[in-house]
Design a protein around this motif. Structure first.
Motif, PDB file in Angstrom:
ATOM      1  N   TYR A  68       0.765  -1.266  -0.167  1.00 18.80           N
ATOM      2  CA  TYR A  68       0.058   0.109   0.362  1.00 18.80           C
ATOM      3  C   TYR A  68       0.877   1.205   0.008  1.00 18.80           C
ATOM      4  CZ  TYR A  68      -4.090   2.942   0.895  1.00 18.80           C
ATOM      5  OH  TYR A  68      -5.209   3.663   0.642  1.00 18.80           O
ATOM      6  N   ALA A  69       0.874   1.974  -0.911  1.00 19.84           N
ATOM      7  CA  ALA A  69       1.662   3.178  -1.332  1.00 19.84           C
ATOM      8  C   ALA A  69       0.910   4.502  -1.999  1.00 19.84           C
ATOM      9  CB  ALA A  69       2.845   2.817  -2.012  1.00 19.84           C
ATOM     10  N   GLY A  70       1.239   5.611  -1.784  1.00 20.01           N
ATOM     11  CA  GLY A  70       0.747   6.807  -2.443  1.00 20.01           C
ATOM     12  C   GLY A  70       1.161   7.918  -2.276  1.00 20.01           C
ATOM     13  N   GLY A  71       0.674   9.099  -2.334  1.00 19.09           N
ATOM     14  CA  GLY A  71       1.057  10.373  -2.332  1.00 19.09           C
ATOM     15  C   GLY A  71       2.060  11.010  -3.427  1.00 19.09           C
ATOM     16  N   SER A 125       9.597  -4.849  -8.790  1.00 22.41           N
ATOM     17  CA  SER A 125       9.232  -4.187  -9.987  1.00 22.41           C
ATOM     18  C   SER A 125       7.613  -3.971  -9.723  1.00 22.41           C
ATOM     19  CB  SER A 125       9.203  -5.134 -11.445  1.00 22.41           C
ATOM     20  OG  SER A 125       8.993  -4.524 -12.396  1.00 22.41           O
ATOM     21  N   PHE A 126       7.398  -2.685 -10.084  1.00 18.96           N
ATOM     22  CA  PHE A 126       5.940  -2.036 -10.011  1.00 18.96           C
ATOM     23  C   PHE A 126       5.497  -1.619 -11.167  1.00 18.96           C
ATOM     24  CE2 PHE A 126       7.788  -2.275  -5.748  1.00 18.96           C
ATOM     25  CZ  PHE A 126       6.851  -3.229  -4.911  1.00 18.96           C
ATOM     26  N   GLN A 141      -2.693  -8.387 -15.965  1.00 19.24           N
ATOM     27  CA  GLN A 141      -2.636  -7.391 -16.788  1.00 19.24           C
ATOM     28  C   GLN A 141      -2.337  -6.041 -16.016  1.00 19.24           C
ATOM     29  OE1 GLN A 141      -6.512  -8.698 -19.010  1.00 19.24           O
ATOM     30  NE2 GLN A 141      -5.345  -7.455 -20.668  1.00 19.24           N
ATOM     31  N   TYR A 142      -2.736  -6.157 -14.781  1.00 19.93           N
ATOM     32  CA  TYR A 142      -2.795  -4.798 -13.924  1.00 19.93           C
ATOM     33  C   TYR A 142      -2.362  -5.022 -12.537  1.00 19.93           C
ATOM     34  CZ  TYR A 142      -6.580  -4.316 -17.299  1.00 19.93           C
ATOM     35  OH  TYR A 142      -7.531  -4.380 -18.354  1.00 19.93           O
ATOM     36  N   PHE A 143      -1.449  -3.929 -12.254  1.00 20.76           N
ATOM     37  CA  PHE A 143      -0.742  -3.904 -10.966  1.00 20.76           C
ATOM     38  C   PHE A 143      -0.694  -2.727 -10.128  1.00 20.76           C
ATOM     39  CE2 PHE A 143       1.387  -6.502 -14.237  1.00 20.76           C
ATOM     40  CZ  PHE A 143       1.634  -7.837 -13.485  1.00 20.76           C
ATOM     41  N   LEU A 144      -1.798  -1.792 -10.057  1.00 19.13           N
ATOM     42  CA  LEU A 144      -2.252  -0.461  -9.567  1.00 19.13           C
ATOM     43  C   LEU A 144      -3.576  -0.600  -9.394  1.00 19.13           C
ATOM     44  CD1 LEU A 144      -1.288   1.880  -7.823  1.00 19.13           C
ATOM     45  CD2 LEU A 144      -1.489   3.061 -10.113  1.00 19.13           C
ATOM     46  N   GLY A 165      -2.972   0.319  -4.075  1.00 25.80           N
ATOM     47  CA  GLY A 165      -2.575  -1.041  -4.085  1.00 25.80           C
ATOM     48  C   GLY A 165      -1.098  -1.196  -5.210  1.00 25.80           C
ATOM     49  N   HIS A 166      -0.139  -1.067  -4.646  1.00 27.20           N
ATOM     50  CA  HIS A 166       0.999  -1.702  -5.929  1.00 27.20           C
ATOM     51  C   HIS A 166       1.288  -3.073  -5.743  1.00 27.20           C
ATOM     52  CE1 HIS A 166       1.177   2.894  -5.540  1.00 27.20           C
ATOM     53  NE2 HIS A 166       2.022   2.972  -6.214  1.00 27.20           N
TER      54      HIS A 166
END
Length: 554
Positions: A68-71, A125-126, A141-144, A165-166
């Protein structure tokens, strides 16, 4: 009342013992938190020895690998997503409660972008690809993605929503890829890792300072070590499908350890870190601290037995939030399920069905005696079958949904018939669907705040009910624990019952109270492992510098 503590080996001073090995930092449990602490410490010049009862990785390696990351992370920017540390803080305030101070939560949010960049530097990797619809776990297919309640109206009214969600880039469940990167980086930088090494006692002097650990290790390269490694892998693979068999094999593993492991004493010059996971596999601790969660399916690995927490309790540490566990009652996918209604034993709705699965599970266990029945009609049932078709969802999402729609479902041509088959009171069921259908027709807002896009009229039958209660046999409710040892939020040092730090003892991840210790959001525990683990590594490195420059034991 039981304490489940693991009492330490008491000695007058470190010089009284014949130590087999020494290190600046001794890490007990080499999952995500232990690995991050190890990397941070070794990169700052400390000698680090990490110990793990099994092969390392623990629940982190078997997780979805979501951080969990953001900003305003690089991945969010690549996806065209606007986010800020303040928006992230405003959202998490609604989830974290009083688990940590506002100061710590704000620091967690402010450093979030850097944490993801740090993980990438370690080899993880993200990507910034966002799925078109909300899901509990996206496809390859999706990672965020929206991994919590960010977009639910009641939450979005207080904080600008953003996907945070990364998911680590990998095929399938990505936890193994995240841990592999951390482990590789740790070993490359010089962390010493000893597997099949169980810490059974801390070593503590008369003043209460932790000096090191008593570890019992299976002979390296021996036949029994090979058997132990092979059996431990089977146990964790089998648990979800055959928990009783897995438990019998777990007892065999324990007997191997008690019979063949060899005792060693390891000196920790600057500190011992407890990072050995939660206690969901310790039925005695669950019965003592969180008995409502006993019917659930423990999620994690055999190492999630509370051993780290018990070591800390024995040294005088204070536990907190131990009653907090997370029950995962996901009803999306299939998305059609989330368009239906969840009712309790009285036929009444009690939760917005679009919320994150752990939020629904919390309401089910804590406020509704574990009861949850999903009511849909034929149209939604047909949609659900289509939505879980081959290639559309993961097999771990498809199989439970399919089993429930085939074998855990009751049909009623009328609501009266459905009520009779389920034991629900007809008056309550009719009242619930009448109110829900009014909202679905747009005549009023949904009383529980459900988004219009998630509303669907249930006026036309036949109707179907699936029992998704906490004790459901065909829909086991996965669970993890969230509580742990109280720690100083600036250092990670374990606090005693007088709220004073225990010299030489630290905790991180699910051995410690942290940002994930109130309510769970996908990726928040792993993010807390990174944050709390690095905090300990950085603090000990600064402490070592101060000690070396002044001669003060600090």
């Amino acid at each position: 009342m039981q304490t489940h503590s693991q009492m330490p080996l008491q000695v007058a001073d470190a010089g009284r013992l014949q130590w087999d090995e020494q290190a600046d930092l001794v890490v007990v449990g080499f999952g995500a938190a232990g690995a991050c602490a190890s990397i941070e410490a070794v990169s700052r010049g400390l000698d680090v020895l990490a110990l793990d009862r099994f092969a390392g990785g623990g629940a982190s390696a078997r997780s979805g690998g979501v951080v969990y990351a953001g900003g305003g992370t690089a991945q969010q920017q690549a996806a065209g997503v606007e986010d800020s540390p303040q928006a992230m803080f405003d959202y998490l305030c609604q989830e974290t409660g009083d688990a940590v101070s506002d100061e710590t939560l704000r620091d967690f949010c402010e450093r979030s972008r850097e944490q993801i960049a740090w993980l990438e530097h370690q080899g993880a990797s993200f990507q910034g690809s966002v799925p078109p619809v909300k899901t509990s776990y996206p496809s390859d297919q999706y990672f965020l993605y929206y991994s919590g309640n960010e977009a639910v109206p009641t939450y979005a009214a207080k904080a600008k929503p953003a996907p945070r969600g990364h998911r680590t880039v990998s095929s399938g469940q990505s936890g193994h890829a995240l841990f592999a990167a951390l482990k590789s980086s740790a070993l490359y930088q010089g962390v010493r890792l000893q597997v099949q090494s169980e810490v059974r006692r801390l070593v503590q002097d008369e003043a209460g300072a932790v000096l090191g650990v008593e570890v019992w290790r299976l002979p390296f390269g021996s036949r029994i070590a090979e058997r132990h490694a092979r059996l431990s892998r089977w146990v964790d693979e089998l648990h979800v499908y055959a928990p009783s068999l897995a438990e019998r094999l777990r007892r065999k593993l324990r007997q191997m350890e008690l019979t063949h492991a060899e005792r060693r004493l390891i000196r920790a010059r600057h500190g011992v870190l407890l990072s050995a996971g939660g206690f969901i596999f310790n039925r005695g601790m669950i019965a003592q601290y969180a008995p409502k969660y006993l019917p659930g399916l423990p999620l994690g690995t055999s190492g999630c037995d509370g051993s780290g927490i018990r070591l800390g309790l024995g040294a005088g540490g204070e536990p907190a939030h131990m009653e907090r566990a997370s029950a995962w009652r996901f009803i999306n996918p299939p998305l059609a399920w989330a368009h239906g209604v969840i009712v309790n034993a009285d036929g009444q709705r009690y939760c917005n069905e679009e919320v994150y699965g752990a939020t629904l599970g919390h309401a089910m266990v804590e406020k509704q005696d574990g009861r949850a029945l999903l009511i849909i009609n034929r149209r939604l049932l047909k949609q659900a079958f289509v939505q879980i078709g081959p290639g559309k969802v993961w097999s771990f999402q498809r199989l439970p949904a399919l089993l429930n729609m085939l074998f855990n479902i009751k049909r009623g041509k009328s609501l009266a018939q459905l009520a009779s088959k389920t034991g629900l009171p007809l008056s309550g069921l009719e009242e619930t669907l009448t109110a829900y259908n009014r909202a679905a027709r747009g005549e009023c807002k949904d009383p529980l705040g459900k988004s219009p896009a998630f509303l669907a009229s249930l006026e036309q039958g036949p109707w179907y009910a699936m029992d998704l209660s906490v004790d459901s046999k065909l829909s086991p409710c996965a669970m993890i624990t969230l509580g742990g040892l109280k720690v100083c939020e600036r250092s990670g040092q374990v606090l005693n019952t007088d709220q004073q730090p225990i010299s030489g003892l630290y905790a991180a991840g699910r051995n410690a109270v942290g940002v994930a210790s109130n309510l769970y959001v996908s990726g928040l525990s792993l993010a807390d492992c990174v944050y709390s683990g690095r905090r300990v590594g950085a603090h000990l490195a600064l402490k070592a510098v101060a000690k070396n420059s002044t001669g003060d034991p600090a």
